[in-house]
Design a protein around this motif. Structure first.
Motif, PDB file in Angstrom:
ATOM      1  N   GLY A  53      -0.385  19.200  20.486  1.00  0.00           N
ATOM      2  CA  GLY A  53      -1.303  19.062  21.603  1.00  0.00           C
ATOM      3  C   GLY A  53      -1.798  17.659  21.849  1.00  0.00           C
ATOM      4  N   LYS A  54      -0.963  16.648  21.563  1.00  0.00           N
ATOM      5  CA  LYS A  54      -1.366  15.254  21.749  1.00  0.00           C
ATOM      6  C   LYS A  54      -0.464  14.564  22.772  1.00  0.00           C
ATOM      7  N   GLU A  55      -0.913  13.400  23.233  1.00  0.00           N
ATOM      8  CA  GLU A  55      -0.191  12.685  24.285  1.00  0.00           C
ATOM      9  C   GLU A  55       1.093  12.038  23.801  1.00  0.00           C
ATOM     10  N   ALA A  56       1.083  11.535  22.574  1.00  0.00           N
ATOM     11  CA  ALA A  56       2.228  10.726  22.114  1.00  0.00           C
ATOM     12  C   ALA A  56       2.364  10.843  20.603  1.00  0.00           C
ATOM     13  N   GLU A 190      -4.105  24.440  17.554  1.00  0.00           N
ATOM     14  CA  GLU A 190      -5.504  24.851  17.414  1.00  0.00           C
ATOM     15  C   GLU A 190      -6.244  23.934  16.453  1.00  0.00           C
ATOM     16  N   PHE A 191      -5.626  23.630  15.339  1.00  0.00           N
ATOM     17  CA  PHE A 191      -6.295  22.787  14.357  1.00  0.00           C
ATOM     18  C   PHE A 191      -6.404  21.351  14.841  1.00  0.00           C
ATOM     19  N   CYS A 192      -5.331  20.835  15.417  1.00  0.00           N
ATOM     20  CA  CYS A 192      -5.289  19.417  15.785  1.00  0.00           C
ATOM     21  C   CYS A 192      -6.090  19.092  17.029  1.00  0.00           C
ATOM     22  N   GLU A 193      -6.515  20.107  17.744  1.00  0.00           N
ATOM     23  CA  GLU A 193      -7.332  19.882  18.942  1.00  0.00           C
ATOM     24  C   GLU A 193      -8.557  19.043  18.640  1.00  0.00           C
ATOM     25  N   PHE A 194      -9.086  19.155  17.445  1.00  0.00           N
ATOM     26  CA  PHE A 194     -10.344  18.504  17.098  1.00  0.00           C
ATOM     27  C   PHE A 194     -10.142  17.167  16.390  1.00  0.00           C
ATOM     28  N   ALA A 195      -8.893  16.715  16.263  1.00  0.00           N
ATOM     29  CA  ALA A 195      -8.583  15.457  15.590  1.00  0.00           C
ATOM     30  C   ALA A 195      -8.142  14.410  16.599  1.00  0.00           C
ATOM     31  N   ASP A 196      -8.404  13.152  16.275  1.00  0.00           N
ATOM     32  CA  ASP A 196      -7.944  12.042  17.117  1.00  0.00           C
ATOM     33  C   ASP A 196      -6.531  11.614  16.752  1.00  0.00           C
ATOM     34  N   THR A 197      -6.234  11.594  15.465  1.00  0.00           N
ATOM     35  CA  THR A 197      -4.877  11.314  15.001  1.00  0.00           C
ATOM     36  C   THR A 197      -4.533  12.296  13.894  1.00  0.00           C
ATOM     37  N   VAL A 198      -3.255  12.649  13.810  1.00  0.00           N
ATOM     38  CA  VAL A 198      -2.774  13.590  12.798  1.00  0.00           C
ATOM     39  C   VAL A 198      -1.442  13.089  12.274  1.00  0.00           C
ATOM     40  N   SER A 199      -1.309  13.078  10.964  1.00  0.00           N
ATOM     41  CA  SER A 199      -0.046  12.746  10.314  1.00  0.00           C
ATOM     42  C   SER A 199       0.541  14.017   9.718  1.00  0.00           C
ATOM     43  N   ILE A 200       1.823  14.261   9.963  1.00  0.00           N
ATOM     44  CA  ILE A 200       2.504  15.373   9.300  1.00  0.00           C
ATOM     45  C   ILE A 200       3.728  14.833   8.574  1.00  0.00           C
ATOM     46  N   CYS A 201       4.187  15.560   7.578  1.00  0.00           N
ATOM     47  CA  CYS A 201       5.309  15.107   6.759  1.00  0.00           C
ATOM     48  C   CYS A 201       6.449  16.117   6.832  1.00  0.00           C
ATOM     49  N   PHE A 202       7.660  15.612   6.973  1.00  0.00           N
ATOM     50  CA  PHE A 202       8.839  16.478   7.033  1.00  0.00           C
ATOM     51  C   PHE A 202       9.526  16.634   5.680  1.00  0.00           C
ATOM     52  N   SER A 203       9.231  15.774   4.712  1.00  0.00           N
ATOM     53  CA  SER A 203       9.993  15.754   3.459  1.00  0.00           C
ATOM     54  C   SER A 203       9.331  16.557   2.348  1.00  0.00           C
ATOM     55  N   LYS A 204       8.317  17.355   2.680  1.00  0.00           N
ATOM     56  CA  LYS A 204       7.706  18.231   1.680  1.00  0.00           C
ATOM     57  C   LYS A 204       8.201  19.656   1.933  1.00  0.00           C
ATOM     58  N   GLY A 205       7.321  20.534   2.379  1.00  0.00           N
ATOM     59  CA  GLY A 205       7.722  21.927   2.525  1.00  0.00           C
ATOM     60  C   GLY A 205       8.824  22.172   3.530  1.00  0.00           C
ATOM     61  N   LEU A 206       9.011  21.246   4.471  1.00  0.00           N
ATOM     62  CA  LEU A 206      10.051  21.448   5.485  1.00  0.00           C
ATOM     63  C   LEU A 206      11.433  21.007   5.013  1.00  0.00           C
ATOM     64  N   GLY A 207      11.510  20.332   3.874  1.00  0.00           N
ATOM     65  CA  GLY A 207      12.790  20.125   3.212  1.00  0.00           C
ATOM     66  C   GLY A 207      13.676  19.017   3.737  1.00  0.00           C
ATOM     67  N   PRO A 209      15.110  15.012   4.086  1.00  0.00           N
ATOM     68  CA  PRO A 209      15.273  13.911   3.136  1.00  0.00           C
ATOM     69  C   PRO A 209      14.164  12.874   3.228  1.00  0.00           C
ATOM     70  N   MET A 210      13.605  12.670   4.415  1.00  0.00           N
ATOM     71  CA  MET A 210      12.539  11.690   4.599  1.00  0.00           C
ATOM     72  C   MET A 210      11.890  11.928   5.958  1.00  0.00           C
ATOM     73  N   GLY A 211      10.806  11.212   6.210  1.00  0.00           N
ATOM     74  CA  GLY A 211      10.231  11.181   7.545  1.00  0.00           C
ATOM     75  C   GLY A 211       8.861  11.795   7.663  1.00  0.00           C
ATOM     76  N   SER A 212       8.077  11.220   8.560  1.00  0.00           N
ATOM     77  CA  SER A 212       6.735  11.687   8.868  1.00  0.00           C
ATOM     78  C   SER A 212       6.489  11.415  10.348  1.00  0.00           C
ATOM     79  N   MET A 213       5.368  11.894  10.855  1.00  0.00           N
ATOM     80  CA  MET A 213       5.040  11.684  12.257  1.00  0.00           C
ATOM     81  C   MET A 213       3.538  11.504  12.401  1.00  0.00           C
ATOM     82  N   LEU A 214       3.155  10.558  13.254  1.00  0.00           N
ATOM     83  CA  LEU A 214       1.765  10.378  13.609  1.00  0.00           C
ATOM     84  C   LEU A 214       1.606  10.695  15.083  1.00  0.00           C
ATOM     85  N   VAL A 215       0.585  11.479  15.420  1.00  0.00           N
ATOM     86  CA  VAL A 215       0.331  11.838  16.817  1.00  0.00           C
ATOM     87  C   VAL A 215      -1.089  11.456  17.198  1.00  0.00           C
ATOM     88  N   GLY A 216      -1.288  11.241  18.510  1.00  0.00           N
ATOM     89  CA  GLY A 216      -2.602  10.907  19.033  1.00  0.00           C
ATOM     90  C   GLY A 216      -2.503  10.537  20.496  1.00  0.00           C
TER      91      GLY A 216
END
Length: 350
Positions: A53-56, A190-207, A209-216
């Motif tokens: 739910g973020k712009e970019a 729903e959760f991220c609606e109340f945050a200005d920036t959110v970082s998620i990680c792809f290399s943990k539970g999603l399996g 090899p690498m990578g993360s994402m920042l949104v805001g």
């Protein structure tokens, strides 16, 4: 995909790409991301921004990098952030807020990494010239050292409302956000609606090899993209790794509930073993924290003996160990894990 002879429960970062994920990696359409021309990265950034739910969004190499991109975008040298004393940003990122940005950390004593809005009262600095300026409240979801606890949505809303009412930004270290969503029953949006920036990680539970994402917001992500370049994170033909993330979002999110069920099963069995104790109320996702009785010995010794039994876990302090279930751990190997714990706990320290 367990290595022959051992079961690796040290972290969900040890997962290996499946044959299907390897295929999409090999077939990914790529271009130069520094020119904005990698179509797979562009698709991933757009999809994650929409999902949360973020712009970019800005694709990053790691969760630490995306967290620090956010802090660079929010803060200037001499500012401070508020965060739990057990949080990953404070505990496991080598003092990066200070080292990279000249930013200090003020610590909150939450419960299992989760704090209340009223605990923030009186913590804002900057009204006096002697003080650093408080800029950001940071939340970790799920809480790593807190045992994988998901933030309750209401508790997070109250913290975010408190911060925004005082003109503070809210950053979420959501390395295991999808685990939290599966366990707590809210959506990422729903959760991220109340945050200005959110970082998620792809290399943990999603399996992946690498990578993360920042949104805001778009302006914040423009600043974060500059920070990524500054930190040596300029990506060229990164579409291959982005393709693995797109595959994971399609195939590996819903199955996180299996990891949670495996963790719960292990926790309930291991909690019955003499010399070991587990707060079962805290086991909500894929992390289990186990405390070893002092009369038995230390966590380091327990980990060493478990390894001889073919089970790998992490020491989490002098008397605690952590195990972490993931997609490379099938359910049929779990009884062997319990047997290894029973064998080691029954042995003497010497």
């Amino acid at each position: 995909m367990v290595n022959v002879g051992r079961i690796d429960l040290r972290s969900d970062t040890v997962t290996r790409p499946t044959p299907e994920m390897r295929r999409v990696i090999a077939e990914a359409e790529v271009g130069d991301d520094m020119f904005g021309e990698d179509p797979t990265i562009n698709r991933l950034e757009q999809r994650v921004a929409e999902m949360l739910g973020k712009e970019a969004a800005v694709y990053a190499c790691s969760g630490i990098q995306s967290n620090q991109m956010a802090l660079r975008a929010h803060c200037s040298s001499g500012d401070e952030i508020l965060l739990d004393g057990s949080s990953h940003i404070f505990y496991y990122e080598q003092g990066a807020p200070a080292a990279l940005h000249g930013v200090t950390c003020r610590l909150i004593d939450g419960e299992g990494g989760i704090f209340r809005a009223d605990q923030l009262e009186g913590m804002i600095h900057g009204h006096d010239q002697h003080e650093s300026i408080t800029k950001v409240v940071c939340v970790e979801n799920t809480t790593n050292r807190g045992g994988g606890r998901p933030w309750p949505l209401q508790a997070f809303c109250e913290v975010a409302d408190w911060a925004h009412a005082r003109h503070l930004a809210v950053h979420v270290d959501g390395a295991r956000l999808f685990n939290a969503c599966q366990a707590a029953g809210y959506s990422p949006r729903e959760f991220c609606e109340f945050a200005d920036t959110v970082s998620i990680c792809f290399s943990k539970g999603l399996g992946c090899p690498m990578g993360s994402m920042l949104v805001g917001s778009r302006p914040m992500m423009a600043r974060a993209r500059r920070a990524r370049k500054l930190f040596g994170g300029g990506i060229r033909q990164g579409g291959m790794m982005a393709a693995s993330a797109l595959y994971a979002l399609e195939h590996n999110v819903e199955r996180l509930k299996d990891d949670h069920a495996h963790a719960r099963w292990l926790a309930e069995k291991i909690a019955r073993i003499p010399q070991l104790s587990i707060d079962l109320k805290a086991v909500a996702t894929n992390i289990v924290i186990i405390e070893i009785a002092q009369e038995w010995g230390t966590a380091d010794r327990f980990v060493e003996l478990l390894q001889r039994e073919g089970v790998l876990v992490l020491a989490f302090g002098r008397q605690k160990i952590r195990l972490c279930t993931h997609l490379d751990i099938p359910g049929d190997c779990l009884p062997r894990v319990v047997e290894a714990f029973q064998t080691v706990a029954a042995s003497s320290y010497d």
